[in-house]
Design a protein around this motif. Structure first.
Motif, PDB file in Angstrom:
ATOM      1  N   GLY A 188      36.824 -16.068   2.005  1.00  0.00           N
ATOM      2  CA  GLY A 188      35.672 -15.239   2.346  1.00  0.00           C
ATOM      3  C   GLY A 188      35.020 -15.614   3.666  1.00  0.00           C
ATOM      4  O   GLY A 188      33.837 -15.346   3.867  1.00  0.00           O
ATOM      5  N   SER A 231      33.925 -16.592  -6.428  1.00  0.00           N
ATOM      6  CA  SER A 231      33.404 -16.284  -5.104  1.00  0.00           C
ATOM      7  C   SER A 231      32.765 -14.889  -5.083  1.00  0.00           C
ATOM      8  O   SER A 231      31.671 -14.693  -4.550  1.00  0.00           O
ATOM      9  CB  SER A 231      34.551 -16.401  -4.099  1.00  0.00           C
ATOM     10  N   ASP A 232      33.452 -13.910  -5.693  1.00  0.00           N
ATOM     11  CA  ASP A 232      32.923 -12.545  -5.791  1.00  0.00           C
ATOM     12  C   ASP A 232      31.570 -12.535  -6.490  1.00  0.00           C
ATOM     13  O   ASP A 232      30.623 -11.866  -6.041  1.00  0.00           O
ATOM     14  CB  ASP A 232      33.875 -11.681  -6.629  1.00  0.00           C
ATOM     15  N   GLY A 247      28.756 -18.000  -2.032  1.00  0.00           N
ATOM     16  CA  GLY A 247      30.175 -17.825  -1.754  1.00  0.00           C
ATOM     17  C   GLY A 247      30.953 -19.055  -2.137  1.00  0.00           C
ATOM     18  O   GLY A 247      30.428 -19.942  -2.806  1.00  0.00           O
TER      19      GLY A 247
END
Lengths: 336, 336
Positions: free
Chosen positions: B111, B279-280, B288
């Motif tokens: 990310g 993370s999402d 994150g």
């Protein structure tokens, strides 16, 4: 007796010449003896040979995947080999018929007591599975995901997932190759190293409640009674992680776990730091193992045994303190 | 903004052209950002360049060996690079002066939010240290034991000592090479993964006493208050292992650890199984990280935040259950 020492290459040739093979694993089997055994069994079967694994004790529930899909073959055995067995005393009652009949032993214990005709021993190897990996390569056996998962299991479990001091560059290279061959390392690691039942968490807490520290915290002792196990509905196979617990405590050089097996029958696990040879100390009580992780048994009241063990540990710590005063008295596990 | 993506080889060439380099690490620094930073700093210094590491927060006590013997050089910086920083938001207040000034970022976060002129990103790499290892090879820097210990630290800590699902064959091969180069992996593993103070053991026990389970045990939440930390005389740097605790409980798909940092300021660590993207989920709350380990912060009453987080987790688990019904409902971590 003495065994004839043979190389990986010679071992591979011997195995390629065998059919109707029984592969012996040690009693109270762990990931390394069963991983080695089932990897070899699967390999021989893939070459069209008859092979089976034999062990005095059943396969622990966590490890049944090692044997999954392996046909249980019944045949009059022509060859008897052993994997990860350091001593005939570790056969257990179920393997009595094989005493004096092992023609080839594959092992990695420095304290191996010869009982086989031929011996493929590498005491620098962190696990027997690392040796079996090399043997299978030399045999030219295709490395299936199932065989790779068996070998990864012993490679990981005998090193505390690549954490212990027995790890070598070879250990990591074997792990890399096994992952490439498709071993299910994600699930294996999760099951072996990253999952605890609430019952085990409760038992660890109870064991820590009874923690005893000696010699300024250099020796830690915990005890697991049958009652504690019964409360959580646990069996011995659920407890493989607990022996690592006392040595984890900051400042501990010797971590002792005493498990009650039956009335007046106890099993001891000793884990040590770099300063003490656990195998030496357990050998004084009729046991054995590795330099940092060894075990023994006793059948007297625990307090009586503990007195003797503490005397042995104190003596060993005295010698270590004389040899490495800076280590024991000043170094608090700072990385140099 | 967009960063120009460059390869390992190009990164090596860029670095060989640099002098007077400041290497930025993310706030609340861990073994990977500091291991990468000090490895690179030592490498540049060994080539006669001026280099220093900069971080908003001090180096945690456990990790001070990474910087040991590295001269603290003061110079007018000509180049600013970053290691293991996924987002300028992770600079922390001490690195404010470097915002918008990073010319090269080295990272492994999927990310990553571009903030540097050029970016060397490999999101398939388990750690930034694995990438820095390849860069140093490409630069032709001699791999000293000290540099190897820095790189081993991040390689091991970002994978839970080779236990997590982000491990690849490359991870193990890098570890093998670093051990051969003389890294002190035995002490590093002992300190990072195999030592707990009695204070931390007590805090873990207190945290587990307050364990809350949701959704049939698929979600586990523990809270660490400032009071709990004060009781054991602990600071945040002592707690890096605790975030792994709730996910270890059998059946847990999402393990949540809430740490109180100051009044109405909380840090959340989320660890997930293969089914959920941590993370999402953390991104929805302004945080994150990685697919299985991510984090975020909040500054409202914990119950309020927890309601929102549980809603997000339930939604994610619903989707996972729809996509992989067999995984969530039948598979209890048996190895297939």
């Amino acid at each position: 007796m003495e065994s004839e020492r043979i190389t990986i290459q010679q071992t591979a040739l011997r195995l390629l010449d065998m059919n109707r093979v029984v592969i012996l694993c040690h009693r109270s089997p762990d990931g390394d003896t069963l991983g080695s055994g089932y990897a070899l069994c699967r390999a021989l079967q893939s070459l069209g040979r008859q092979a089976r694994v034999a062990c005095s004790d059943p396969v622990p529930a966590k490890l049944t995947y090692l044997a999954a899909g392996v046909p249980e073959e019944d045949f009059p055995e022509e060859h008897v080999i052993s994997v990860d067995i350091a001593d005939e005393a570790l056969f257990g009652s179920g393997l009595e018929p094989f005493r004096g009949r092992v023609e080839l032993a594959i092992d990695h214990h420095a304290g191996h007591r010869c009982f086989a005709g031929e011996l493929c021993l590498d005491s620098g190897s962190a696990s027997a599975c690392e040796i079996v990996y090399e043997i299978l390569l030399a045999m030219g056996v295709p490395m299936t995901p199932e065989i790779a998962s068996c070998l990864y299991t012993g490679t990981a479990t005998d090193t505390g997932c690549f954490k212990y001091t027995n790890v070598t560059p070879h250990t990591h290279r074997v792990a890399a190759a096994l992952i490439e061959a498709g071993c299910d390392f994600k699930t294996i690691n999760k099951v072996m190293f990253d999952t605890k039942s609430m019952a085990v968490i409760g038992l660890e807490r109870a064991a820590l409640n009874g923690l005893s520290l000696y010699r300024n915290g250099a020796i830690a002792v915990i005890t697991v009674t049958r009652e504690m196990m019964a409360q959580g509905g646990l069996c011995e196979g659920d407890l493989d992680g607990i022996a690592a617990l006392p040595r984890k405590i900051e400042g501990v050089e010797a971590g002792v776990t005493i498990k009650e097996r039956s009335e007046n029958e106890y099993k001891v696990s000793l884990r040590t730091s770099e300063l003490l040879d656990a195998s030496d100390i357990c050998a004084r009580f009729g046991g054995g193992g590795h330099a940092r992780a060894a075990g023994c048994s006793f059948d007297c009241p625990p307090a009586l045994f503990l007195d003797k063990l503490l005397a042995a540990l104190n003596e060993a710590l005295d010698s270590a303190a004389a040899e490495h005063p800076e280590e024991l008295h000043m170094k608090k596990w700072s990385v140099s």
